[in-house]
Design a protein around this motif. Structure first.
Motif, short mmCIF file in Angstrom:
data_model
loop_
_atom_site.label_atom_id
_atom_site.label_comp_id
_atom_site.label_asym_id
_atom_site.label_seq_id
_atom_site.Cartn_x
_atom_site.Cartn_y
_atom_site.Cartn_z
N ARG A 19 0.83 -1.21 0.00
CA ARG A 19 0.00 0.00 0.00
C ARG A 19 0.86 1.26 0.00
N ALA A 23 0.86 4.09 -2.93
CA ALA A 23 0.65 5.51 -2.65
C ALA A 23 1.78 6.35 -3.24
N ALA A 26 1.15 6.61 -6.90
CA ALA A 26 0.06 7.53 -7.21
C ALA A 26 0.54 8.98 -7.21
N ARG A 27 1.51 9.28 -6.39
CA ARG A 27 2.06 10.63 -6.35
C ARG A 27 3.11 10.87 -7.44
#
Length: 84
Positions: A19, A23, A26-27
């Motif tokens: 996870r 994340a 995603a950034r």
């Protein structure tokens, strides 16, 4: 019993790490799972090395890059040709 707890903790740690990496992806910080890795440069060098050991393969490598250039110039994928 301790082994089961350690294994459960390991699974939880891997899920948390997954996870965290998603994340970060995603950034835009890393390429992890969803965007995939760019295989362009590595694949080119692998094919060239393979052409050294298998000289007959050089023709197929050239054809592949000609198709890619045709696609880049026109913006459309090149037409499929039937296999001999």
């Amino acid at each position: 019993m301790r082994l089961v707890l350690w294994m459960a903790a390991g699974v939880v740690a891997l899920l948390v790490l997954d996870r965290l990496l998603l994340a970060m992806e995603a950034r835009g910080w890393i390429n992890y799972r969803r965007n995939g890795l760019s295989r362009g440069g590595a694949m080119y060098h692998t094919l060239q090395l393979s052409a050294i050991f298998h000289p007959g393969m050089e023709h197929s490598i050239e054809a592949k890059y000609e198709e890619r250039e045709a696609q880049d110039e026109s913006g459309d994928p090149p037409p499929r040709t039937p296999a001999p």
